[in-house]
Scaffold this motif. Structure first.
Motif, PDB file in Angstrom:
ATOM      1  N   LEU A  68      50.458  39.564  34.360  1.00 43.11           N
ATOM      2  CA  LEU A  68      50.179  38.243  33.777  1.00 43.11           C
ATOM      3  C   LEU A  68      49.787  38.254  32.300  1.00 43.11           C
ATOM      4  CD1 LEU A  68      48.084  36.636  36.617  1.00 43.11           C
ATOM      5  CD2 LEU A  68      50.357  36.023  35.903  1.00 43.11           C
ATOM      6  N   VAL A  69      49.566  39.417  31.736  1.00 43.64           N
ATOM      7  CA  VAL A  69      49.013  39.502  30.380  1.00 43.64           C
ATOM      8  C   VAL A  69      49.916  38.774  29.356  1.00 43.64           C
ATOM      9  CG1 VAL A  69      48.409  41.082  28.521  1.00 43.64           C
ATOM     10  CG2 VAL A  69      47.699  41.561  30.845  1.00 43.64           C
ATOM     11  N   ASP A  70      51.215  38.999  29.414  1.00 44.97           N
ATOM     12  CA  ASP A  70      52.134  38.365  28.462  1.00 44.97           C
ATOM     13  C   ASP A  70      52.206  36.857  28.649  1.00 44.97           C
ATOM     14  OD1 ASP A  70      52.668  40.711  27.250  1.00 44.97           O
ATOM     15  OD2 ASP A  70      54.391  41.167  28.537  1.00 44.97           O
ATOM     16  N   VAL A  71      52.164  36.444  29.867  1.00 40.44           N
ATOM     17  CA  VAL A  71      52.257  35.010  30.156  1.00 40.44           C
ATOM     18  C   VAL A  71      51.050  34.277  29.562  1.00 40.44           C
ATOM     19  CG1 VAL A  71      52.471  33.291  32.003  1.00 40.44           C
ATOM     20  CG2 VAL A  71      53.465  35.566  32.299  1.00 40.44           C
ATOM     21  N   ARG A  72      49.912  34.866  29.594  1.00 39.91           N
ATOM     22  CA  ARG A  72      48.692  34.241  29.071  1.00 39.91           C
ATOM     23  C   ARG A  72      48.795  33.973  27.583  1.00 39.91           C
ATOM     24  NH1 ARG A  72      42.744  36.655  29.982  1.00 39.91           N
ATOM     25  NH2 ARG A  72      42.817  37.097  27.786  1.00 39.91           N
ATOM     26  N   LYS A  73      49.470  34.864  26.877  1.00 41.24           N
ATOM     27  CA  LYS A  73      49.670  34.679  25.437  1.00 41.24           C
ATOM     28  C   LYS A  73      50.497  33.421  25.177  1.00 41.24           C
ATOM     29  CE  LYS A  73      49.384  39.542  24.236  1.00 41.24           C
ATOM     30  NZ  LYS A  73      50.156  40.765  24.054  1.00 41.24           N
ATOM     31  N   LEU A  77      46.465  27.991  29.366  1.00 40.85           N
ATOM     32  CA  LEU A  77      46.133  27.185  30.541  1.00 40.85           C
ATOM     33  C   LEU A  77      46.996  27.576  31.740  1.00 40.85           C
ATOM     34  CD1 LEU A  77      44.247  24.785  31.254  1.00 40.85           C
ATOM     35  CD2 LEU A  77      46.223  23.297  30.873  1.00 40.85           C
ATOM     36  N   LEU A  78      48.288  27.650  31.415  1.00 43.53           N
ATOM     37  CA  LEU A  78      49.248  27.990  32.475  1.00 43.53           C
ATOM     38  C   LEU A  78      48.975  29.393  33.010  1.00 43.53           C
ATOM     39  CD1 LEU A  78      51.695  26.618  33.778  1.00 43.53           C
ATOM     40  CD2 LEU A  78      53.137  27.899  32.220  1.00 43.53           C
ATOM     41  N   ALA A  79      48.631  30.267  32.064  1.00 46.00           N
ATOM     42  CA  ALA A  79      48.367  31.658  32.454  1.00 46.00           C
ATOM     43  C   ALA A  79      47.157  31.760  33.372  1.00 46.00           C
ATOM     44  CB  ALA A  79      48.146  32.508  31.215  1.00 46.00           C
ATOM     45  N   LYS A  83      47.323  33.212  36.826  1.00 46.09           N
ATOM     46  CA  LYS A  83      46.504  34.377  37.195  1.00 46.09           C
ATOM     47  C   LYS A  83      45.897  34.192  38.584  1.00 46.09           C
ATOM     48  CE  LYS A  83      43.777  35.085  33.694  1.00 46.09           C
ATOM     49  NZ  LYS A  83      42.594  35.415  32.892  1.00 46.09           N
ATOM     50  N   GLU A  84      45.365  32.980  38.773  1.00 47.23           N
ATOM     51  CA  GLU A  84      44.763  32.701  40.084  1.00 47.23           C
ATOM     52  C   GLU A  84      45.804  32.825  41.185  1.00 47.23           C
ATOM     53  OE1 GLU A  84      42.814  28.911  40.078  1.00 47.23           O
ATOM     54  OE2 GLU A  84      41.616  29.462  38.328  1.00 47.23           O
ATOM     55  N   LEU A  85      46.966  32.216  40.878  1.00 41.15           N
ATOM     56  CA  LEU A  85      48.023  32.252  41.892  1.00 41.15           C
ATOM     57  C   LEU A  85      48.503  33.683  42.137  1.00 41.15           C
ATOM     58  CD1 LEU A  85      50.127  29.136  40.868  1.00 41.15           C
ATOM     59  CD2 LEU A  85      48.697  29.406  42.890  1.00 41.15           C
TER      60      LEU A  85
END
Lengths: 293, 170
Positions: A68-73, A77-79, A83-85
């Protein structure tokens, strides 16, 4: 007092003596456990089990988290939501994977004709030189020394030590292991020995005159008094003949991935195995543990 | 209490070694973590106490091993005797310096186990095992042992403070 002048010397000599007593008693009866050994097993077992469970869970969650690290960048919010999901997904995947493994194990348990006890692998050999596993089931769960251990993929080994709530299994890939086997297609009998590597075993005593082909299935022969007949062991990988000698060399790849074993079944009805094999023991070759080091 | 505490610490290192390394996929590079505690005993405890502690830890490691029980205990004894001998010529107080002894201790323990296994078991598994993994394990232990030594020192000093506080209170 004379002995108080050199306490270190006397303690050393005493401990060396005790060590030799331990060595000789363990070599005489490898399966018997001293009070100290029982205490160590009993003290370690809950922590080993807890640690194994906790780390398995953490590893699965961590592997999911890293993705998930790249998605958070891109979108914080979505990340966060992702992350939870992802954590939930990793958790669900772990449950699903455990469910699948256990369902397969249950299916396998129902498919074999011997009563079994399902057990979790909670540790392995401390030295790294031997190939043994520690299971979370022991004497109180009906486990006894000499009982065969299988996974759904095939044969794992047999129990060599039993404590109250845990036991030690000698895997077929250990150099001390010897299993009477049968090549399913050619019906050639041989002895499967470990070489200390997790991915390969050797077939011993295969006469040069026998035709053995790579890919042939290796199953237990039922001789030797430990393993029942017909348990899948592995497949022949390589066959070659040296310029001399009575036997040919055969390498077998075990069916079980010993590095990823998590749950196993211990076949508890040794009586049935003994009765079936009574009087059929191959002379000169004993199945199970070849000898102590 | 101090002795029981240190034995339990050694046992927990053995549990990490046998269980955690397996789950984390490091079972092929398994380090003899408990040997760092043997080095610590060798330099920080009285000779008799360090001998008994090391023997018991070596025996406990035998319990989780597939080899003959007693060989690890005897080898641990040999390691701690070597450390006692080293202690005569060296004054090591820094955890880093103490940690550097863990590698040689691991090699000595390995060679002793292999040798005793060969002598007592009479098998030729030394050739099959090879010496390279033993040196690799020693190298890894060399890296990991200084922080462990810091941890042992911390635990020891915490224990001392607790004991002193308790005795003053009494």
């Amino acid at each position: 007092m004379w002995w108080r002048r050199h306490p270190t010397l006397w303690v050393t000599l005493g401990l060396v003596f005790i060590a030799f007593v331990i060595i000789s008693s363990h070599r005489r009866d490898p399966g018997s456990l001293s009070l100290f050994e029982r205490l160590v097993y009993a003290a370690a077992r809950p922590f080993q089990k807890g640690l194994a469970d906790a780390l398995s869970g953490i590893r699965e969650i961590w592997l999911g988290y890293v993705a998930l690290v790249d998605v958070r960048k891109e979108n914080k919010l979505l990340a966060e939501r992702l992350k939870e999901l992802e954590k939930e997904l990793a958790y669900c995947r772990e449950i699903k994977s455990a469910n699948e493994r256990l369902a397969a194990l249950l299916k396998f348990q129902n498919s074999i004709s011997f009563p079994t006890v399902a057990s979790q692998v909670i540790g392995e050999d401390s030295s790294g030189w031997f190939r043994t596993l520690i299971l979370d089931k022991g004497f109180r769960d009906g486990i006894e020394k000499g009982m065969p251990v299988v996974a759904r993929e095939g044969l794992v080994g047999h129990v060599i030590e039993v404590a109250d709530r845990s036991s030690k299994v000698l895997m077929i890939i250990d150099r001390n292991s010897a299993v009477d086997v049968l090549l399913q297609q050619s019906r050639t009998k041989a002895v499967l020995e470990g070489v200390g590597r997790p991915d390969v075993c050797e077939l011993k005593y295969v006469p040069r005159s026998e035709t053995v082909e790579p890919g042939e299935t290796v199953i237990t022969s039922g001789l030797g008094g430990i393993y029942p007949k017909g348990l899948l062991v592995g497949k022949v990988e390589k066959v070659w003949k040296d310029g001399y000698g009575l036997f040919q060399k055969v390498e077998v790849v075990p069916q079980v991935d010993f590095r990823r074993l998590e749950e196993v079944l211990v076949i508890v009805s040794t009586e049935e195995v003994k009765q079936r094999d009574d009087g059929k023991k191959k002379p000169g070759i004993s199945e199970g543990k070849k000898g102590q080091r | 209490m101090r002795h029981v505490g240190f034995f339990l610490l050694g046992l927990s290192l053995l549990i990490v070694q046998t269980t955690a390394f397996r789950v984390l996929g490091l079972s092929e590079q398994r380090l003899q973590l408990w040997l760092t505690l043997v080095v610590f005993y060798g330099f920080r405890m009285a000779p008799v106490a360090s001998l008994i502690h090391s023997f018991l830890l070596g025996y406990a490691s035998d319990v989780f091993s597939g080899g003959t029980h007693g060989i690890g205990a005897l080898s641990a004894l040999l390691v701690v005797l070597a450390l006692q001998w080293t202690k005569r010529g060296l004054i090591l107080k820094s955890p880093v310096a103490l940690g550097l002894l863990a590698g040689p201790a691991s090699i000595l323990w390995g060679i002793s186990c292999l040798g005793l296994g060969l002598l007592i078991g009479g098998s030729s598994w030394v050739e099959d095992f090879g010496l390279w993994p033993m040196f690799f394990q020693a190298l890894c232990l060399e890296v990991i042992s200084p922080p462990l030594m810091y941890l042992f020192q911390l635990i020891e000093s915490l224990g001392r403070v607790t004991r002193e506080t308790t005795s003053r209170g009494l």
